[in-house]
Design a protein around this motif. Sequence first.
Motif, PDB file in Angstrom:
ATOM      1  N   ASP A 253      -4.397   4.210   0.074  1.00  0.00           N
ATOM      2  CA  ASP A 253      -4.770   2.937  -0.545  1.00  0.00           C
ATOM      3  C   ASP A 253      -3.674   1.892  -0.561  1.00  0.00           C
ATOM      4  N   GLY A 254      -2.424   2.305  -0.352  1.00  0.00           N
ATOM      5  CA  GLY A 254      -1.337   1.346  -0.409  1.00  0.00           C
ATOM      6  C   GLY A 254      -1.274   0.660  -1.768  1.00  0.00           C
ATOM      7  N   ASP A 255      -0.806  -0.574  -1.775  1.00  0.00           N
ATOM      8  CA  ASP A 255      -0.748  -1.352  -3.018  1.00  0.00           C
ATOM      9  C   ASP A 255      -1.996  -2.220  -3.146  1.00  0.00           C
ATOM     10  N   THR A 256      -3.146  -1.575  -3.243  1.00  0.00           N
ATOM     11  CA  THR A 256      -4.405  -2.294  -3.351  1.00  0.00           C
ATOM     12  C   THR A 256      -5.107  -1.929  -4.657  1.00  0.00           C
ATOM     13  N   ARG A 257      -6.129  -2.683  -5.001  1.00  0.00           N
ATOM     14  CA  ARG A 257      -6.838  -2.432  -6.247  1.00  0.00           C
ATOM     15  C   ARG A 257      -7.550  -1.081  -6.236  1.00  0.00           C
ATOM     16  N   ARG A 258      -8.004  -0.663  -5.051  1.00  0.00           N
ATOM     17  CA  ARG A 258      -8.748   0.597  -5.022  1.00  0.00           C
ATOM     18  C   ARG A 258      -7.867   1.806  -5.348  1.00  0.00           C
ATOM     19  N   ARG A 259      -6.551   1.615  -5.319  1.00  0.00           N
ATOM     20  CA  ARG A 259      -5.687   2.736  -5.657  1.00  0.00           C
ATOM     21  C   ARG A 259      -5.883   3.160  -7.110  1.00  0.00           C
ATOM     22  N   GLY A 260      -6.193   2.197  -7.986  1.00  0.00           N
ATOM     23  CA  GLY A 260      -6.434   2.543  -9.382  1.00  0.00           C
ATOM     24  C   GLY A 260      -7.582   3.522  -9.522  1.00  0.00           C
ATOM     25  N   GLN A 261      -8.659   3.308  -8.759  1.00  0.00           N
ATOM     26  CA  GLN A 261      -9.789   4.233  -8.816  1.00  0.00           C
ATOM     27  C   GLN A 261      -9.399   5.591  -8.260  1.00  0.00           C
ATOM     28  N   SER A 262      -8.584   5.607  -7.216  1.00  0.00           N
ATOM     29  CA  SER A 262      -8.135   6.879  -6.648  1.00  0.00           C
ATOM     30  C   SER A 262      -7.294   7.662  -7.650  1.00  0.00           C
ATOM     31  N   LEU A 263      -6.466   6.966  -8.412  1.00  0.00           N
ATOM     32  CA  LEU A 263      -5.674   7.630  -9.441  1.00  0.00           C
ATOM     33  C   LEU A 263      -6.578   8.188 -10.540  1.00  0.00           C
ATOM     34  N   LEU A 264      -7.618   7.437 -10.884  1.00  0.00           N
ATOM     35  CA  LEU A 264      -8.565   7.943 -11.880  1.00  0.00           C
ATOM     36  C   LEU A 264      -9.294   9.180 -11.372  1.00  0.00           C
ATOM     37  N   THR A 265      -9.552   9.250 -10.080  1.00  0.00           N
ATOM     38  CA  THR A 265     -10.202  10.425  -9.500  1.00  0.00           C
ATOM     39  C   THR A 265      -9.331  11.658  -9.679  1.00  0.00           C
ATOM     40  N   TRP A 266      -8.032  11.511  -9.442  1.00  0.00           N
ATOM     41  CA  TRP A 266      -7.114  12.630  -9.672  1.00  0.00           C
ATOM     42  C   TRP A 266      -7.099  13.016 -11.149  1.00  0.00           C
ATOM     43  N   GLN A 267      -7.016  12.032 -11.991  1.00  0.00           N
ATOM     44  CA  GLN A 267      -6.968  12.314 -13.426  1.00  0.00           C
ATOM     45  C   GLN A 267      -8.237  13.022 -13.892  1.00  0.00           C
ATOM     46  N   ASP A 268      -9.393  12.573 -13.403  1.00  0.00           N
ATOM     47  CA  ASP A 268     -10.657  13.212 -13.768  1.00  0.00           C
ATOM     48  C   ASP A 268     -10.720  14.642 -13.243  1.00  0.00           C
ATOM     49  N   LEU A 269     -10.156  14.865 -12.058  1.00  0.00           N
ATOM     50  CA  LEU A 269     -10.133  16.222 -11.504  1.00  0.00           C
ATOM     51  C   LEU A 269      -9.383  17.166 -12.431  1.00  0.00           C
ATOM     52  N   TYR A 270      -8.212  16.748 -12.884  1.00  0.00           N
ATOM     53  CA  TYR A 270      -7.437  17.588 -13.794  1.00  0.00           C
ATOM     54  C   TYR A 270      -8.219  17.864 -15.081  1.00  0.00           C
ATOM     55  N   ARG A 271      -8.789  16.823 -15.651  1.00  0.00           N
ATOM     56  CA  ARG A 271      -9.486  16.985 -16.925  1.00  0.00           C
ATOM     57  C   ARG A 271     -10.726  17.865 -16.779  1.00  0.00           C
ATOM     58  N   THR A 272     -11.426  17.742 -15.656  1.00  0.00           N
ATOM     59  CA  THR A 272     -12.608  18.565 -15.428  1.00  0.00           C
ATOM     60  C   THR A 272     -12.278  20.047 -15.462  1.00  0.00           C
ATOM     61  N   HIS A 273     -11.087  20.390 -15.025  1.00  0.00           N
ATOM     62  CA  HIS A 273     -10.679  21.790 -14.965  1.00  0.00           C
ATOM     63  C   HIS A 273      -9.726  22.160 -16.097  1.00  0.00           C
ATOM     64  N   GLY A 274      -9.758  21.367 -17.162  1.00  0.00           N
ATOM     65  CA  GLY A 274      -9.067  21.757 -18.371  1.00  0.00           C
ATOM     66  C   GLY A 274      -7.606  21.386 -18.456  1.00  0.00           C
ATOM     67  N   TRP A 275      -7.146  20.493 -17.565  1.00  0.00           N
ATOM     68  CA  TRP A 275      -5.753  20.097 -17.595  1.00  0.00           C
ATOM     69  C   TRP A 275      -5.611  18.705 -18.194  1.00  0.00           C
ATOM     70  N   ARG A 276      -4.527  18.471 -18.872  1.00  0.00           N
ATOM     71  CA  ARG A 276      -4.219  17.145 -19.399  1.00  0.00           C
ATOM     72  C   ARG A 276      -3.068  16.560 -18.591  1.00  0.00           C
ATOM     73  N   PRO A 277      -3.324  15.572 -17.727  1.00  0.00           N
ATOM     74  CA  PRO A 277      -2.236  15.008 -16.926  1.00  0.00           C
ATOM     75  C   PRO A 277      -1.156  14.412 -17.814  1.00  0.00           C
ATOM     76  N   PRO A 278       0.106  14.589 -17.478  1.00  0.00           N
ATOM     77  CA  PRO A 278       1.188  14.020 -18.280  1.00  0.00           C
ATOM     78  C   PRO A 278       1.160  12.507 -18.254  1.00  0.00           C
ATOM     79  N   ALA A 279       1.528  11.899 -19.353  1.00  0.00           N
ATOM     80  CA  ALA A 279       1.444  10.450 -19.479  1.00  0.00           C
ATOM     81  C   ALA A 279       2.567   9.728 -18.740  1.00  0.00           C
ATOM     82  N   ASP A 280       3.666  10.424 -18.445  1.00  0.00           N
ATOM     83  CA  ASP A 280       4.816   9.741 -17.854  1.00  0.00           C
ATOM     84  C   ASP A 280       4.929   9.946 -16.351  1.00  0.00           C
ATOM     85  N   GLU A 281       3.840  10.362 -15.692  1.00  0.00           N
ATOM     86  CA  GLU A 281       3.848  10.484 -14.243  1.00  0.00           C
ATOM     87  C   GLU A 281       2.453  10.191 -13.714  1.00  0.00           C
TER      88      GLU A 281
END
Length: 210
Positions: free
Chosen positions: A69-97
């Motif tokens: 995604d580079g430095d584009t707006r869609r990168r925010g959605q891609s980051l949310l996809t990773w975060q949702d993946l962790y949460r779906t499987h019981g993980w809490r992503p760290p806030a400082d990374e």
Amino acid sequence: MLIHPDDRWPDRIRLVTDCLAAVPGPAERSLRRCCDALAGVPVLDLSARYIVTFDRSRRRTLHLTYYTDGDTRRRGQSLLTWQDLYRTHGWRPPADELPDFLPLALEFAARCPGPGVRALQEHRAGLELLRLALDDHRSPYVHVLEAVCHTLPGASPADRAAALRLARTGPPTETVGLLPFTGQAPPGPVDLPLPHVPHPHPPQPTEAAR
């Protein structure tokens, strides 16, 4: 092995080396080459080398969504996809990374192989581009990326042009070699250990991609 070296680095490298005997194969040989190259380097020198390698070139960033995604707006959605993946499987992503930080993604894949390996495979092109960039930089960290790519289905592209074609066409879809995910997600979120140590010096301005 892709975290910023700190005072515990010698112990960490010994632990990795001791564990390699249990996982023979191409990935083990690649990781051993990296361990051998880094084992005798003073921590301060490793720290400086790490900053130059990963923090001063966009071609060698450890954040996977940058490659898609580079430095584009869609990168925010891609980051949310990773975060949702962790949460779906019981993980809490760290806030400082950021959740697409490769060491964090690898930690998740080690603990939840099915979804973790699939997520890495979705970012195969970025992993291969990072591998090739580290090879061009003559960095021993290239062996870690080799080991990661050895665990994913399909052969690695031989050059940057082939890796860019992979980015356009998508990664191989065969499932041979993928570990099955048979565990259940824990009843509530748990903290995912963050394999990240703050830099002892503030990062310098990022150089232009070369």
